[in-house]
Design a protein around this motif. Structure first.
Motif, mmCIF file in Angstrom:
data_model
loop_
_atom_site.group_PDB
_atom_site.id
_atom_site.type_symbol
_atom_site.label_atom_id
_atom_site.label_comp_id
_atom_site.label_asym_id
_atom_site.label_seq_id
_atom_site.Cartn_x
_atom_site.Cartn_y
_atom_site.Cartn_z
ATOM 1 N N ALA A 186 -26.530 -4.465 -47.693
ATOM 2 C CA ALA A 186 -26.819 -4.039 -48.829
ATOM 3 C C ALA A 186 -27.401 -4.867 -50.002
ATOM 4 C CB ALA A 186 -25.691 -3.159 -49.652
ATOM 5 N N GLY A 187 -26.759 -6.133 -49.928
ATOM 6 C CA GLY A 187 -27.348 -7.141 -50.904
ATOM 7 C C GLY A 187 -28.565 -7.801 -50.361
ATOM 8 N N LEU A 188 -28.738 -7.805 -49.048
ATOM 9 C CA LEU A 188 -30.108 -8.169 -48.686
ATOM 10 C C LEU A 188 -31.144 -7.167 -48.915
ATOM 11 C CD1 LEU A 188 -31.285 -10.648 -46.942
ATOM 12 C CD2 LEU A 188 -30.948 -9.154 -44.976
ATOM 13 N N MET A 189 -30.851 -5.799 -48.878
ATOM 14 C CA MET A 189 -31.921 -4.999 -49.129
ATOM 15 C C MET A 189 -32.109 -4.938 -50.835
ATOM 16 S SD MET A 189 -31.582 -0.891 -48.437
ATOM 17 C CE MET A 189 -31.399 -1.177 -46.694
ATOM 18 N N SER A 208 -15.622 -12.129 -48.957
ATOM 19 C CA SER A 208 -14.269 -12.057 -49.289
ATOM 20 C C SER A 208 -13.561 -10.700 -48.307
ATOM 21 C CB SER A 208 -13.910 -11.251 -50.735
ATOM 22 O OG SER A 208 -14.241 -12.474 -51.542
ATOM 23 N N PHE A 209 -14.309 -9.730 -48.059
ATOM 24 C CA PHE A 209 -14.057 -8.905 -46.871
ATOM 25 C C PHE A 209 -13.762 -9.345 -45.697
ATOM 26 C CE2 PHE A 209 -15.064 -5.673 -50.290
ATOM 27 C CZ PHE A 209 -14.258 -4.606 -50.096
ATOM 28 N N PHE A 210 -14.772 -10.148 -45.488
ATOM 29 C CA PHE A 210 -14.634 -11.018 -43.983
ATOM 30 C C PHE A 210 -13.609 -11.628 -43.868
ATOM 31 C CE2 PHE A 210 -15.722 -14.088 -40.895
ATOM 32 C CZ PHE A 210 -16.278 -13.244 -39.732
ATOM 33 N N SER A 211 -13.075 -12.435 -44.900
ATOM 34 C CA SER A 211 -11.900 -13.431 -44.984
ATOM 35 C C SER A 211 -10.698 -12.228 -44.557
ATOM 36 C CB SER A 211 -11.819 -14.020 -46.182
ATOM 37 O OG SER A 211 -13.073 -14.821 -46.249
ATOM 38 N N LEU A 212 -10.689 -11.282 -45.434
ATOM 39 C CA LEU A 212 -9.506 -10.297 -45.477
ATOM 40 C C LEU A 212 -9.472 -9.973 -44.039
ATOM 41 C CD1 LEU A 212 -9.726 -8.430 -48.597
ATOM 42 C CD2 LEU A 212 -7.812 -9.995 -47.918
ATOM 43 N N SER A 233 -17.736 -6.014 -44.749
ATOM 44 C CA SER A 233 -18.410 -7.019 -45.043
ATOM 45 C C SER A 233 -19.779 -7.044 -44.631
ATOM 46 C CB SER A 233 -17.518 -8.613 -44.371
ATOM 47 O OG SER A 233 -17.743 -8.163 -42.965
ATOM 48 N N VAL A 234 -19.921 -6.623 -43.384
ATOM 49 C CA VAL A 234 -21.519 -6.361 -42.899
ATOM 50 C C VAL A 234 -22.296 -5.483 -43.549
ATOM 51 C CG1 VAL A 234 -23.165 -5.671 -40.801
ATOM 52 C CG2 VAL A 234 -20.825 -7.193 -40.461
#
Length: 290
Positions: free
Chosen positions: A268-271, A232-236, A262-263
């Motif tokens: 953070a999700g990957l961690m 969502s942040f990347f799309s924004l 977004s990155v």
């Protein structure tokens, strides 16, 4: 050693226990009944002594989850039944939960309908939790926060270190069972109005229950939450960059901020995903060597 242990976390619930304990003893005469007195200031302990029921008292309130953990450690049964001590749950429903365990499930949860919710806002919040948890796990979850459940003791104790001391223990144990591929079933029940006053406070506990949503993700699959937010942040950022490029012919700081966010959220999700995997790997390792 009794095969069934019934555990009731209680804080100032003497009024409801006065009628609930005799009904429990009549319904399950061979079961071990344990009341966990979570720093009560009423006569809960004296009432348990009069009823011939084991009572474990805390010198001060440690929380519903802490009482559940203490009861699970003390229980001698192979199967644990957790009930609220406020009179909402009917002892007559216990055999229905146990019969589902006989079908091969590892945990059976008593699922309330809309009439069994304490209030409208609690019902709406629980409906939201159920939908999010269903999406996260891919399994239909009818009541994520129910405190009435029957579970195999050995499997429940595997996750004691994950359980919080507060009110969200049902969420944690449910997601832990799904994450570990243990069978979970839901048995519809009728929940009655509680006796006395609820210990839940809307404003104080509202934030805690909001955090349940994030606990659902972090306990099961963090990337299922973090990836959509990151996207969502990347799309924004992409959309804003397209707008500023078309109108101003430049790349702005706001676009850079949105792309960076977004990155960061994705990382953070990957961690979180790796930490979650290590948590359950540690649990399985402890179980193997325990």
């Amino acid at each position: 050693m009794p095969n069934l242990s019934i555990i009731l976390p209680a804080k100032n619930e003497a009024e409801s226990l006065r009628t609930l304990l005799p009904r429990l003893k009549q319904a399950q005469p061979s079961a071990e009944i344990i009341v966990i007195d979570d720093g009560s200031t009423d006569n809960t302990r004296d009432l348990c002594d009069e009823s011939g029921v084991t009572c474990l008292s805390s010198p001060y309130s440690m929380g519903n989850g802490a009482a559940v953990k203490r009861g699970a450690r003390a229980a001698k049964g192979d199967v644990l039944v957790f009930m609220d001590a406020d009179g909402q749950h009917d002892p007559a429903d216990i055999p229905r939960l146990l019969s589902r365990l006989d079908e091969g499930y590892d945990m059976v949860v008593g699922a309330r309908d809309a009439s069994g919710q304490a209030s409208l806002h609690r019902g709406l919040a629980n409906a939201l939790y159920n939908r999010i948890a269903t999406w996260m796990t891919g399994h239909q979850i009818l009541d994520l926060t129910s405190g009435f459940r029957a579970v195999r003791a050995d499997k429940f104790r595997e996750f004691l270190h994950l359980l919080p001391n507060g009110f969200s223990y049902p969420t944690t144990i449910t997601m832990a069972f799904f994450r570990s591929a243990y069978g979970v079933a839901y048995q519809p029940i009728v929940a009655h109005q509680r006796v006395g006053t609820s210990h839940i406070r809307v404003f104080r506990d509202g934030v805690r229950f909001l955090l349940i949503i994030f606990k659902i993700a972090t306990l099961y699959s963090p990337l299922k939450l973090f990836v959509p937010v990151s996207a969502s942040f990347f799309s924004l950022g992409l959309g804003y960059y397209g707008y500023t490029f078309a109108t101003q012919g430049r790349f702005t700081n706001m676009s850079a901020l949105l792309f960076s966010a977004s990155v960061i959220i994705f990382l953070a999700g990957l961690m979180s995903e790796q930490i979650t995997g290590l948590t359950y790997l540690s649990t399985r390792s402890d179980r193997k060597h325990g």
